[in-house]
Design an enzyme around this catalytic site. Structure first.
Site, short mmCIF file in Angstrom:
data_model
loop_
_atom_site.label_atom_id
_atom_site.label_comp_id
_atom_site.label_asym_id
_atom_site.label_seq_id
_atom_site.Cartn_x
_atom_site.Cartn_y
_atom_site.Cartn_z
N HIS A 169 0.84 -1.21 0.00
CA HIS A 169 0.00 0.00 0.00
C HIS A 169 0.88 1.25 0.00
O HIS A 169 0.63 2.20 -0.77
CB HIS A 169 -0.90 -0.04 1.24
N GLU A 170 1.90 1.27 0.85
CA GLU A 170 2.77 2.45 0.93
C GLU A 170 3.61 2.62 -0.33
O GLU A 170 3.86 3.75 -0.76
CB GLU A 170 3.67 2.35 2.17
N HIS A 173 1.79 4.61 -2.89
CA HIS A 173 1.90 6.06 -2.70
C HIS A 173 3.24 6.59 -3.22
O HIS A 173 3.31 7.68 -3.78
CB HIS A 173 1.75 6.39 -1.21
N GLU A 248 -6.65 6.44 -1.02
CA GLU A 248 -6.46 5.27 -0.16
C GLU A 248 -7.09 4.03 -0.79
O GLU A 248 -6.53 2.94 -0.71
CB GLU A 248 -7.05 5.54 1.23
#
Length: 633
Positions: A169-170, A173, A248
């Site tokens: 997930h990070e 980003h 998100e």
């Protein structure tokens, strides 16, 4: 997910942010002017409708407000100019050193290394953030100066699959440019908040006794500034929350694609809901960076309005449609298999298998090659894990020391020609300390034995350690690197590739030059720089049995805005290529996509992709701030 569409979306969000900022400042100028004139007696509230505005005062106050907001925003952005390390320090983060002896910390570092090499980006430093809640963040201006932060709660309570989902997930980003927008949001909101802070201090230090003449005006001014400043911040936080929620969902989807395991990130979100601490970190300043976190990091009276993340239940339901709504962890953290490392690969990558993968990549289309940029999959992660496993343990351990990380770069640059290598080693014997020189001599046969396919993974593993050098150490390292390249008075393709990747990423840390001030080139320069780039690919790559004129026409069908006549009729140097990339870094994402697709067309023309060609493609892509993963069919 389309990397270039994500970049376009990030630019549009930035444009909206700037528009909001301009409107907010204009509103603050008007309101503050009215407030100052009323407080200081320039306007009479009883006869307000018929009065003339004192334009000199209005102009002076307006300039003052503009200066305060601009300085406030600039101060915050400058405060964070050191990249993600500054934000990690702000949260009390502890840099996790490799080979630290802690099994769980090493497991986390292994996951980050695998994902970074799979993505084609430098391995980011990893920080441990205090707190028993489960949370994480990625921060930085670009992937060159990015860091990953993970709370102690996440480290202790998540299984490997769950932790991998969070890190995936990070990384989304990092790859999609969300981090830079996060820092700009922090700067904008701080600039607006400064107006409110000035009002607060006016109220605090203005005398309120009956004998204090004129104090009423300053109290009114202070109260008004508090309302204006904090009101602007209130609405700014609402916008920040709205912008972040959709990102998100996208990052959750990317994590599933990255790991091919929805139970990983889904299980991490369920575990957040199952523990008392949840994801709330009681760390000073956490609200300011809340939009950078994996999950909601703070609570307040207005959490429903200011929530920077969608509700846990909605996120879980999108990832695991069959979820029953119960926050019961999918795997017990006490399970004997929960904290074991990933299973060892049944086979290590040998040179013949790497050759097969290169051949597989050769049958891909240029569209599929470019489609992998910023879009790695579980196959890339698996391949990266095997690459790392094949590196000797003592070499991996050495790379994690400052002298070992420098030594591996020096070793990769040593010439195959015996006489030239002798000159390079003679230079190093006087330019570096004995420990580094001995490490170069030790690593040289190891790096050579691994083969060319391991050169860039070794560079990626070395970069986080090189980022920890002092400024003076970096300058000396850069001098030595350039001296080794110049030893034979020639600049070879691999030498250019290595120095481009290494110095491009380290410049963002040591020279404040990571592309954070990308300026779009004018049409004439973009055409010239694009022509140089494609000419270098057509004229310098060894394409067997390929008609260059036919290849030129094929390239021109993909990209019409370059100078077709100069593609095959003019010779350019690698120095020209370096200057061209520096100009092209500010291109709009879609134009970068066209250029890289055309470069891939040239590389794939003869149905054979060499390691050198993939390295050159990676260096060019990296120079344009477009992270290219390992090419897999």
């Amino acid at each position: 997910m389309d990397f270039f569409s994500s970049q376009d979306a990030a630019k549009r969000n930035t444009a909206r942010l700037i528009a909001f900022f301009v409107l907010a400042v204009i509103s603050m100028v008007v309101l503050t002017n009215l407030l100052v004139m009323l407080a200081l007696g320039f306007l009479n509230p009883q006869t307000l409708a018929g009065q003339q505005i004192n334009w000199p005062v209005f102009f002076a106050v307006g300039c003052g407000v503009l200066a305060i907001v601009t300085l406030g925003s600039s101060y915050k952005v400058m405060q964070l100019s050191g990249g993600g390390d500054k934000i990690a320090d702000q949260l009390g983060g502890e840099l996790i050193a490799p080979d630290n002896g802690d099994v769980k910390k090493q497991r986390l570092l292994n996951i980050v290394e695998e994902m970074a090499i799979a993505s084609g980006v430098p391995v980011p430093p990893v920080y441990l953030i205090p707190g028993n809640a489960i949370n994480a963040f990625a921060a930085g201006h670009t992937y060159s100066d990015a860091v990953i932060g993970v709370s102690r709660g996440a480290l202790e309570k998540l299984t490997r699959d769950e932790l991998q989902g969070v890190i995936g997930h990070e990384f989304s980003h990092i790859l999609n440019g969300d981090m830079r927008l996060n820092i700009r949001l922090m700067g904008v909101l701080h600039g607006i908040l400064v107006i409110g802070l000035i009002g607060y201090y006016l109220l605090r230090f203005t005398p309120r006794s009956r004998n204090s003449k004129g104090s009423g005006g300053f109290v009114l001014l202070g109260l008004g500034l508090v309302v204006i400043g904090y009101g602007g911040t209130f609405f700014g936080n609402l916008i920040k929350a709205a912008v972040n929620r959709q990102r998100e969902y996208l990052a959750d989807s990317a994590a599933v694609q990255f790991t091919r395991n929805p139970d990983g990130i889904g299980g991490a979100l369920i575990r957040i809901g199952s523990i008392k601490e949840g994801s709330v970190l009681n760390t000073p300043g956490i609200a300011e960076i809340s939009h950078s976190l994996f999950s909601q990091g703070f609570t307040s009276s207005f959490t429903a309005f200011f929530a920077t993340h969608p509700p846990l239940g909605k996120r879980i339901k999108r990832i695991l449609p069959s979820w029953d709504g119960q926050f019961k962890p999918l795997v017990s953290p006490d399970d004997s298999t929960a904290h074991k490392p990933a299973p060892a690969s049944k086979e290590r990558l040998d040179k013949s298998r790497i050759g097969m993968m290169a051949a597989g990549a050769a049958v891909m289309s240029s569209t599929k090659v470019v489609g992998q940029i910023g879009n790695p999959t579980a196959n890339h992660v698996s391949h990266a894990r095997k690459l790392i496993e094949a590196i000797p343990e003592d070499l991996k351990k050495s790379i994690h020391s400052s002298y070992g990380a420098q030594a591996v770069i020096y070793a990769l640059l040593l010439d195959q020609n015996v006489a030239e290598r002798k000159n390079q080693l003679q230079y190093l014997s006087t330019a570096v300390d004995p420990a580094t020189y001995d490490e170069v001599m030790k690593q040289t046969p190891q790096t050579a034995a691994l083969g060319a396919a391991y050169r860039l993974p070794l560079v990626d593993l070395a970069l986080p350690t090189l980022r920890q050098l002092s400024v003076n150490q970096y300058k000396k390292f850069k001098t030595n690197l350039l001296a080794l390249i110049a030893a034979d008075n020639k600049l070879h393709v691999f030498e250019w590739t290595l120095q481009k990747i290494v110095l491009h990423h380290l410049a963002g840390v040591f020279e404040n030059n990571s592309g954070t001030t990308e300026k779009e080139p004018n049409i004439k320069r973009a055409k010239e720089a694009g022509t140089i780039l494609l000419s270098m690919f057509i004229n310098n790559l060894q394409q067997k049995g390929i008609d260059k004129e036919a290849l030129r026409k094929e390239v021109l069908q993909e990209i019409q805005w370059i100078d077709g006549e100069r593609l095959t009729g003019e010779k350019f140097s690698l120095g020209d290529l370096d200057a061209a990339l520096n100009d092209l870094i500010g291109l709009k994402p879609r134009y970068k996509e066209m250029l890289l697709s055309a470069c891939a067309t040239v590389v794939l023309a003869d149905k054979h992709v060499s390691t050198l060609e993939t390295e050159l493609l990676r260096a060019v892509s990296s120079g344009l701030n477009c992270p290219m993963p390992i090419l897999l069919s």
